[in-house]
Enzyme design. Structure first.
Site, short mmCIF file in Angstrom:
data_model
loop_
_atom_site.label_atom_id
_atom_site.label_comp_id
_atom_site.label_asym_id
_atom_site.label_seq_id
_atom_site.Cartn_x
_atom_site.Cartn_y
_atom_site.Cartn_z
N GLY A 46 44.91 55.82 47.55
CA GLY A 46 43.64 55.11 47.46
C GLY A 46 42.79 55.41 48.68
N GLN A 51 36.16 54.11 54.63
CA GLN A 51 37.10 54.89 55.43
C GLN A 51 36.58 56.28 55.77
OE1 GLN A 51 40.45 53.77 52.56
NE2 GLN A 51 41.53 54.23 54.48
N CYS A 91 48.31 52.71 55.41
CA CYS A 91 46.88 52.99 55.24
C CYS A 91 46.55 54.33 55.88
CB CYS A 91 46.08 51.86 55.88
SG CYS A 91 44.29 52.06 55.74
N LEU A 92 45.71 55.10 55.20
CA LEU A 92 45.29 56.39 55.76
C LEU A 92 44.50 56.21 57.06
CD1 LEU A 92 44.25 58.26 52.49
CD2 LEU A 92 46.37 58.50 53.81
N HIS A 133 43.82 46.34 48.35
CA HIS A 133 43.76 47.02 49.65
C HIS A 133 42.42 47.74 49.82
CE1 HIS A 133 45.83 49.39 52.97
NE2 HIS A 133 44.78 50.14 52.72
N GLU A 134 42.02 48.50 48.81
CA GLU A 134 40.78 49.29 48.92
C GLU A 134 39.54 48.40 48.89
OE1 GLU A 134 41.18 52.16 50.02
OE2 GLU A 134 43.28 52.34 49.49
N HIS A 137 38.87 47.08 52.24
CA HIS A 137 38.14 48.03 53.10
C HIS A 137 36.63 47.88 52.91
CE1 HIS A 137 41.10 50.44 55.17
NE2 HIS A 137 41.77 50.68 54.05
#
Length: 167
Positions: A46, A51, A91-92, A133-134, A137
């Site tokens: 994701g 991000q 997380c990225l 999660h996304e 963000h």
């Protein structure tokens, strides 16, 4: 398609609240395609526009085993959340750190697809976690915000040390 740069914690731009997309047009579709390429390359499941330093409400997700079920959601919003489960997340934008987070077990999300058509997703399991999660963000939140204050402080110290060593 260019690969986008993923912002890394503690970059303050990750705390920016994304604004709604007015129209799903070629610019948004190109952004989504670039985000998918970036997500797959990372590799991740994701990615939110926040991000990649684009502060509009766009997320991409693919939780399939073969990475062949990409989803693009524009202006996603959680309209229902039920139950609770605890699972490990990473997380990225927070490389090298994972921890256990409590999330809703099931969610219903409304959004627009890559063509601007309305869609609704009812999800549980990994997809439900990824959606939450996304969307966090897009609201300027990180999964670290769901940890206790003590765990957040430990994670922050560890991540700052990791950032210094990587520089």
């Amino acid at each position: 398609m260019p690969k986008l740069e993923i912002l890394q914690y503690p970059d303050s731009r990750l705390r920016t609240v994304a604004r709604p997309v007015d129209a799903v047009d070629d610019r948004i579709r190109t952004l989504a395609d670039d985000m998918l390429e970036t997500m797959y390359d990372a590799p991740g499941i994701g990615l939110a526009a926040t991000q990649v330093d684009v502060h509009e409400r766009v997320i991409v997700i693919d939780v399939s085993d073969n990475h062949d079920e990409p989803r693009v959601l524009v202006n996603p919003e959680i309209v229902e959340a039920t139950g609770a489960e605890r699972g490990q997340e990473g997380c990225l934008s927070v490389p090298g750190y994972q921890d256990y987070v409590e999330r809703a077990e099931r969610v219903r999300v409304r959004a627009l697809d890559r063509n601007g058509d309305p869609l609704e997703i009812e999800a549980d399991g990994l997809l439900a976690v990824c959606l939450q999660h996304e969307i966090d963000h897009l609201d300027g939140k990180l999964f670290l915000d769901h940890l206790s204050e003590l765990k957040r402080k430990r994670a922050h110290r560890k991540l700052i040390k990791h950032t210094r060593l990587s520089a």
